[in-house]
Design a protein around this motif. Structure first.
Motif, PDB file in Angstrom:
ATOM      1  N   PHE A   1       0.876  -1.176   0.047  1.00  0.00           N
ATOM      2  CA  PHE A   1      -0.080  -0.107   0.018  1.00  0.00           C
ATOM      3  C   PHE A   1       1.019   1.235  -0.167  1.00  0.00           C
ATOM      4  O   PHE A   1       1.761   1.430   0.962  1.00  0.00           O
ATOM      5  CB  PHE A   1      -0.987  -0.024   1.081  1.00  0.00           C
ATOM      6  CG  PHE A   1      -1.603  -1.328   1.481  1.00  0.00           C
ATOM      7  CD1 PHE A   1      -2.867  -1.501   0.711  1.00  0.00           C
ATOM      8  CD2 PHE A   1      -1.199  -2.136   2.489  1.00  0.00           C
ATOM      9  CE1 PHE A   1      -3.460  -2.553   0.904  1.00  0.00           C
ATOM     10  CE2 PHE A   1      -2.136  -3.366   2.821  1.00  0.00           C
ATOM     11  CZ  PHE A   1      -3.277  -3.526   1.970  1.00  0.00           C
ATOM     12  N   PRO A   2       0.646   2.019  -0.966  1.00  0.00           N
ATOM     13  CA  PRO A   2       1.444   3.559  -0.989  1.00  0.00           C
ATOM     14  C   PRO A   2       0.852   4.283   0.247  1.00  0.00           C
ATOM     15  O   PRO A   2      -0.314   4.219   0.312  1.00  0.00           O
ATOM     16  CB  PRO A   2       1.384   3.918  -2.406  1.00  0.00           C
ATOM     17  CG  PRO A   2       0.029   3.067  -2.768  1.00  0.00           C
ATOM     18  CD  PRO A   2      -0.281   1.922  -2.122  1.00  0.00           C
ATOM     19  N   GLY A   3       1.784   5.152   0.643  1.00  0.00           N
ATOM     20  CA  GLY A   3       1.270   6.073   1.697  1.00  0.00           C
ATOM     21  C   GLY A   3       2.329   6.987   2.139  1.00  0.00           C
ATOM     22  O   GLY A   3       3.271   7.009   1.517  1.00  0.00           O
ATOM     23  N   THR A   4       2.214   7.788   2.974  1.00  0.00           N
ATOM     24  CA  THR A   4       2.771   8.978   3.613  1.00  0.00           C
ATOM     25  C   THR A   4       2.839   8.845   5.064  1.00  0.00           C
ATOM     26  O   THR A   4       1.926   8.717   5.842  1.00  0.00           O
ATOM     27  CB  THR A   4       2.189  10.359   3.212  1.00  0.00           C
ATOM     28  OG1 THR A   4       2.108  10.145   1.785  1.00  0.00           O
ATOM     29  CG2 THR A   4       3.236  11.670   3.485  1.00  0.00           C
ATOM     30  N   VAL A   5       4.369   8.807   5.473  1.00  0.00           N
ATOM     31  CA  VAL A   5       4.491   8.879   6.975  1.00  0.00           C
ATOM     32  C   VAL A   5       3.816  10.066   7.622  1.00  0.00           C
ATOM     33  O   VAL A   5       3.905  11.311   7.173  1.00  0.00           O
ATOM     34  CB  VAL A   5       6.074   8.913   7.242  1.00  0.00           C
ATOM     35  CG1 VAL A   5       6.362   9.047   8.994  1.00  0.00           C
ATOM     36  CG2 VAL A   5       6.403   7.457   6.737  1.00  0.00           C
ATOM     37  N   THR A   6       3.219   9.976   8.758  1.00  0.00           N
ATOM     38  CA  THR A   6       2.576  11.059   9.269  1.00  0.00           C
ATOM     39  C   THR A   6       3.165  11.467  10.804  1.00  0.00           C
ATOM     40  O   THR A   6       3.009  12.364  11.257  1.00  0.00           O
ATOM     41  CB  THR A   6       0.916  10.917   9.573  1.00  0.00           C
ATOM     42  OG1 THR A   6       0.625   9.693  10.347  1.00  0.00           O
ATOM     43  CG2 THR A   6       0.295  10.956   8.290  1.00  0.00           C
ATOM     44  N   ALA A   7       3.750  10.449  11.299  1.00  0.00           N
ATOM     45  CA  ALA A   7       4.411  10.349  12.603  1.00  0.00           C
ATOM     46  C   ALA A   7       5.430   9.413  12.829  1.00  0.00           C
ATOM     47  O   ALA A   7       5.260   8.403  12.491  1.00  0.00           O
ATOM     48  CB  ALA A   7       3.397  10.582  13.849  1.00  0.00           C
ATOM     49  N   VAL A   8       6.650   9.586  13.465  1.00  0.00           N
ATOM     50  CA  VAL A   8       7.402   8.790  14.054  1.00  0.00           C
ATOM     51  C   VAL A   8       7.765   8.863  15.466  1.00  0.00           C
ATOM     52  O   VAL A   8       8.277   9.992  15.700  1.00  0.00           O
ATOM     53  CB  VAL A   8       8.810   8.899  13.113  1.00  0.00           C
ATOM     54  CG1 VAL A   8       9.851   7.692  13.700  1.00  0.00           C
ATOM     55  CG2 VAL A   8       8.447   8.711  11.640  1.00  0.00           C
ATOM     56  N   ALA A   9       7.680   7.953  16.170  1.00  0.00           N
ATOM     57  CA  ALA A   9       7.913   7.800  17.518  1.00  0.00           C
ATOM     58  C   ALA A   9       9.192   6.760  17.709  1.00  0.00           C
ATOM     59  O   ALA A   9       8.781   5.908  17.672  1.00  0.00           O
ATOM     60  CB  ALA A   9       6.789   7.610  18.478  1.00  0.00           C
ATOM     61  N   VAL A  10      10.343   7.380  18.074  1.00  0.00           N
ATOM     62  CA  VAL A  10      11.362   6.554  18.187  1.00  0.00           C
ATOM     63  C   VAL A  10      11.904   6.229  19.517  1.00  0.00           C
ATOM     64  O   VAL A  10      11.718   7.230  20.480  1.00  0.00           O
ATOM     65  CB  VAL A  10      12.714   7.074  17.721  1.00  0.00           C
ATOM     66  CG1 VAL A  10      13.832   6.328  17.453  1.00  0.00           C
ATOM     67  CG2 VAL A  10      12.335   7.600  16.103  1.00  0.00           C
TER      68      VAL A  10
ATOM     69  N   ALA B   1      10.675  10.041   8.122  1.00  0.00           N
ATOM     70  CA  ALA B   1      10.320  11.526   9.034  1.00  0.00           C
ATOM     71  C   ALA B   1       8.821  11.641   8.375  1.00  0.00           C
ATOM     72  O   ALA B   1       8.468  11.249   7.253  1.00  0.00           O
ATOM     73  CB  ALA B   1      11.243  12.306   8.760  1.00  0.00           C
ATOM     74  N   ALA B   2       8.002  12.565   9.044  1.00  0.00           N
ATOM     75  CA  ALA B   2       6.710  13.019   8.561  1.00  0.00           C
ATOM     76  C   ALA B   2       6.835  13.509   7.271  1.00  0.00           C
ATOM     77  O   ALA B   2       7.861  14.319   7.032  1.00  0.00           O
ATOM     78  CB  ALA B   2       6.354  14.165   9.548  1.00  0.00           C
ATOM     79  N   GLY B   3       5.992  13.130   6.384  1.00  0.00           N
ATOM     80  CA  GLY B   3       6.124  13.404   5.006  1.00  0.00           C
ATOM     81  C   GLY B   3       6.716  12.496   3.905  1.00  0.00           C
ATOM     82  O   GLY B   3       6.631  12.631   2.635  1.00  0.00           O
ATOM     83  N   SER B   4       7.533  11.422   4.416  1.00  0.00           N
ATOM     84  CA  SER B   4       8.217  10.619   3.803  1.00  0.00           C
ATOM     85  C   SER B   4       7.174   9.726   2.893  1.00  0.00           C
ATOM     86  O   SER B   4       6.058   9.359   3.631  1.00  0.00           O
ATOM     87  CB  SER B   4       9.086   9.726   4.594  1.00  0.00           C
ATOM     88  OG  SER B   4       9.887  10.375   5.229  1.00  0.00           O
ATOM     89  N   ALA B   5       7.654   9.294   1.700  1.00  0.00           N
ATOM     90  CA  ALA B   5       6.718   8.505   0.890  1.00  0.00           C
ATOM     91  C   ALA B   5       7.223   7.128   1.229  1.00  0.00           C
ATOM     92  O   ALA B   5       8.239   6.881   1.108  1.00  0.00           O
ATOM     93  CB  ALA B   5       6.755   8.912  -0.563  1.00  0.00           C
ATOM     94  N   VAL B   6       6.397   6.122   1.488  1.00  0.00           N
ATOM     95  CA  VAL B   6       6.541   4.909   1.694  1.00  0.00           C
ATOM     96  C   VAL B   6       5.620   3.756   1.094  1.00  0.00           C
ATOM     97  O   VAL B   6       4.537   4.307   0.590  1.00  0.00           O
ATOM     98  CB  VAL B   6       6.529   4.501   3.274  1.00  0.00           C
ATOM     99  CG1 VAL B   6       7.804   5.242   3.892  1.00  0.00           C
ATOM    100  CG2 VAL B   6       5.093   4.920   3.965  1.00  0.00           C
ATOM    101  N   LYS B   7       6.054   2.648   1.257  1.00  0.00           N
ATOM    102  CA  LYS B   7       4.823   1.631   0.908  1.00  0.00           C
ATOM    103  C   LYS B   7       5.042   0.592   2.163  1.00  0.00           C
ATOM    104  O   LYS B   7       5.992   0.296   2.547  1.00  0.00           O
ATOM    105  CB  LYS B   7       5.442   0.616  -0.269  1.00  0.00           C
ATOM    106  CG  LYS B   7       5.030   0.985  -1.592  1.00  0.00           C
ATOM    107  CD  LYS B   7       5.198   0.040  -2.673  1.00  0.00           C
ATOM    108  CE  LYS B   7       4.755   0.523  -4.164  1.00  0.00           C
ATOM    109  NZ  LYS B   7       4.952  -0.571  -5.038  1.00  0.00           N
TER     110      LYS B   7
END
Length: 139
Positions: free
Chosen positions: A9-18, A50-56
């Motif tokens: 599924f294509p998507g966009t990162v909205t948040a990352v909690a490390v 990071a927020a805004g990164s394009a991912v699958k």
């Protein structure tokens, strides 16, 4: 690269909690659903997430469970509503294709589960996916 993983599924990162070893990455899928992936902090760094990164978001069909309605009181965060498009069963296992907003996913479940849930084309379902079973790839 071709892969045997059916659910991509294509998507966009909205948040990352490390955290120290693991990270929780929230992704908004192209269909508008949110999905969470639990991946290593090394993977977050290696992929430059990071927020805004394009991912699958990648999920093996064997890691998708199905329910015939919303499930409460469960630790599984990813619950995606859809409609069964097709069911194929063999001697022991079944392959269930589910239409969701923005695409389709496949669940590999037992034939007994297909029958017990009464799954057929047109059945409303909720796909349940543990966040630890969601992999991410840079798009």
């Amino acid at each position: 690269m071709s892969m045997s993983i059916r659910n991509q599924f294509p998507g966009t990162v909205t948040a990352v909690a490390v955290g120290e070893a693991m990270a929780s990455v929230k992704v908004r899928l192209a269909g508008g659903q949110d999905i969470t992936a639990a991946i290593t902090t090394d993977a977050v760094k290696d992929l430059g997430l990071a927020a805004g990164s394009a991912v699958k978001a990648l999920v093996k069909s064997t890691e998708v469970a199905l329910a015939t309605g919303p499930v409460e009181g469960i630790s599984i965060r990813n619950q995606i509503a859809g409609t069964v498009a097709d069911v194929t069963t063999g001697g022991a296992m079944g392959s269930v294709k589910v239409t969701v907003e923005g695409g389709e996913l496949t669940a590999a479940i037992t034939k007994d589960a297909v029958e017990a849930l009464g799954l057929a084309s047109g059945t409303s379902v909720i796909a349940l996916i543990k966040s630890t079973e969601v992999s991410l790839a840079a798009a």
